[in-house]
Design a protein around this motif. Structure first.
Motif, short mmCIF file in Angstrom:
data_model
loop_
_atom_site.label_atom_id
_atom_site.label_comp_id
_atom_site.label_asym_id
_atom_site.label_seq_id
_atom_site.Cartn_x
_atom_site.Cartn_y
_atom_site.Cartn_z
N HIS A 35 -1.16 -1.85 -10.29
CA HIS A 35 -1.37 -2.23 -8.90
C HIS A 35 -2.87 -2.34 -8.63
O HIS A 35 -3.68 -1.73 -9.30
CB HIS A 35 -0.80 -1.18 -7.96
CG HIS A 35 0.64 -0.89 -8.13
ND1 HIS A 35 1.60 -1.87 -8.23
CD2 HIS A 35 1.31 0.27 -8.22
CE1 HIS A 35 2.78 -1.32 -8.37
NE2 HIS A 35 2.64 -0.01 -8.37
N VAL A 36 -3.21 -3.10 -7.59
CA VAL A 36 -4.57 -3.12 -7.10
C VAL A 36 -4.80 -1.75 -6.45
O VAL A 36 -3.95 -1.25 -5.72
CB VAL A 36 -4.78 -4.25 -6.08
CG1 VAL A 36 -6.14 -4.12 -5.40
CG2 VAL A 36 -4.65 -5.61 -6.74
N THR A 37 -5.93 -1.13 -6.75
CA THR A 37 -6.23 0.19 -6.20
C THR A 37 -7.63 0.21 -5.61
O THR A 37 -8.44 -0.69 -5.84
CB THR A 37 -6.13 1.28 -7.29
OG1 THR A 37 -7.03 0.96 -8.35
CG2 THR A 37 -4.72 1.39 -7.84
N CYS A 59 -2.47 -13.24 -11.92
CA CYS A 59 -1.16 -13.43 -11.29
C CYS A 59 -0.23 -14.18 -12.24
O CYS A 59 -0.42 -15.37 -12.46
CB CYS A 59 -1.29 -14.25 -10.01
SG CYS A 59 -2.62 -13.79 -8.89
N TYR A 137 -4.50 1.88 4.90
CA TYR A 137 -4.08 0.85 3.96
C TYR A 137 -4.96 -0.38 4.10
O TYR A 137 -5.37 -0.74 5.20
CB TYR A 137 -2.62 0.49 4.18
CG TYR A 137 -1.70 1.63 3.80
CD1 TYR A 137 -1.27 1.77 2.49
CD2 TYR A 137 -1.33 2.58 4.74
CE1 TYR A 137 -0.46 2.84 2.12
CE2 TYR A 137 -0.51 3.64 4.38
CZ TYR A 137 -0.08 3.76 3.07
OH TYR A 137 0.70 4.81 2.72
N GLU A 149 -0.92 -13.12 -5.50
CA GLU A 149 -0.28 -11.81 -5.49
C GLU A 149 -0.66 -11.18 -4.17
O GLU A 149 -1.84 -11.02 -3.87
CB GLU A 149 -0.78 -10.92 -6.64
CG GLU A 149 -0.37 -11.40 -8.01
CD GLU A 149 1.08 -11.05 -8.36
OE1 GLU A 149 1.75 -10.34 -7.59
OE2 GLU A 149 1.54 -11.52 -9.40
N TRP A 151 -0.80 -7.99 -2.23
CA TRP A 151 -0.79 -6.52 -2.28
C TRP A 151 -0.88 -6.03 -0.85
O TRP A 151 -1.92 -5.53 -0.40
CB TRP A 151 -1.95 -6.02 -3.14
CG TRP A 151 -1.94 -6.60 -4.52
CD1 TRP A 151 -2.65 -7.67 -4.97
CD2 TRP A 151 -1.17 -6.15 -5.63
NE1 TRP A 151 -2.36 -7.91 -6.29
CE2 TRP A 151 -1.46 -6.99 -6.73
CE3 TRP A 151 -0.25 -5.11 -5.80
CZ2 TRP A 151 -0.88 -6.82 -7.97
CZ3 TRP A 151 0.33 -4.95 -7.04
CH2 TRP A 151 0.02 -5.79 -8.11
N GLU A 162 7.27 4.16 -3.17
CA GLU A 162 6.22 3.14 -3.18
C GLU A 162 6.86 1.75 -3.20
O GLU A 162 7.74 1.47 -4.01
CB GLU A 162 5.33 3.32 -4.42
CG GLU A 162 4.18 2.34 -4.44
CD GLU A 162 3.25 2.58 -5.60
OE1 GLU A 162 2.18 3.15 -5.38
OE2 GLU A 162 3.61 2.20 -6.72
N ASP A 164 7.19 -2.41 -3.65
CA ASP A 164 6.73 -3.40 -4.61
C ASP A 164 5.48 -4.06 -4.00
O ASP A 164 5.44 -4.34 -2.81
CB ASP A 164 7.84 -4.45 -4.81
CG ASP A 164 7.46 -5.51 -5.82
OD1 ASP A 164 6.84 -5.16 -6.85
OD2 ASP A 164 7.79 -6.69 -5.59
N LYS A 165 4.46 -4.26 -4.76
CA LYS A 165 3.18 -4.85 -4.32
C LYS A 165 2.55 -4.06 -3.16
O LYS A 165 2.27 -4.58 -2.09
CB LYS A 165 3.38 -6.31 -3.88
CG LYS A 165 4.04 -7.18 -4.90
CD LYS A 165 3.09 -7.55 -5.98
CE LYS A 165 3.76 -8.58 -6.87
NZ LYS A 165 3.34 -8.56 -8.20
N PRO A 166 2.31 -2.75 -3.40
CA PRO A 166 1.75 -1.92 -2.32
C PRO A 166 0.30 -2.28 -2.00
O PRO A 166 -0.47 -2.65 -2.87
CB PRO A 166 1.83 -0.52 -2.91
CG PRO A 166 1.72 -0.73 -4.38
CD PRO A 166 2.47 -2.02 -4.64
N PRO A 168 -3.38 -1.25 -1.40
CA PRO A 168 -4.15 -0.06 -1.80
C PRO A 168 -4.52 0.77 -0.58
O PRO A 168 -4.57 0.25 0.54
CB PRO A 168 -5.39 -0.64 -2.50
CG PRO A 168 -5.43 -2.08 -2.15
CD PRO A 168 -4.08 -2.50 -1.68
#
Length: 174
Positions: A35-37, A59, A137, A149, A151, A162, A164-166, A168
């Protein structure tokens, strides 16, 4: 003694096979689960902090060609950090009649390319509001040519898993 040699060879073969299978699973499932963080997990209210966005991959096999960040209202004085080959633009929040924000501020990075299999980092500085608290967020859209994508999903509650595609997130401390 004669029987111990085949036993140890069989045990070693099982360990090698198991290790190989574990490596295979990590390679197959790794990018899909990444995931992007945000590197800054906890920031202080009222202080300026640096937020490093970690982009783990492109992607669906396509290279990353842009990034849009919806800046939360608790962040101000936004300064994107330079990234070689990329141009960063901040679009300020717009205010509706009556003083409420109609659209939140955004940061957009464009002009560069990051291979689909490579990770990247984009950073910005911002001041955290003195009254900010809790988990914040940061929705992000990662552009990859014609694909994207998003996120952007936020958990529906404290007990929710969590999504899907949370989006960050980071935590604000007093």
């Amino acid at each position: 003694m004669r029987h111990s040699v085949p036993f140890f060879r069989a045990a070693r073969a099982r360990r090698v096979l198991f290790s190989g299978f574990a490596i295979f699973l990590s390679l197959v499932s790794g990018p899909a689960g990444a995931h992007v963080t945000i590197a800054a997990k906890a920031v202080e209210a009222g202080k300026t902090s640096t937020f490093v966005l970690k982009i783990p991959h492109g992607c669906g096999g396509a290279a990353t060609t842009g990034l849009r960040v919806a800046v939360p209202a608790v962040l101000s004085d936004i300064e994107p950090q330079e990234k070689a080959g990329w141009t960063a633009v901040v679009t300020p929040a717009t205010v509706a009649a009556g003083g409420s924000k109609a659209k939140q501020a955004q940061i957009g990075w464009t002009g560069g390319t990051i291979a689909a299999s490579d990770h990247a980092e984009f950073a910005f500085k911002a001041k955290v509001a003195a009254d900010a608290k809790g988990r914040i967020y940061v929705p992000i859209v990662q552009q990859c040519g014609d694909a994207a994508e998003r996120w952007i999903k936020i958990p529906s509650g404290a007990d929710a898993g969590e999504p899907d595609k949370p989006a960050p997130a980071f935590d604000v401390t007093p």
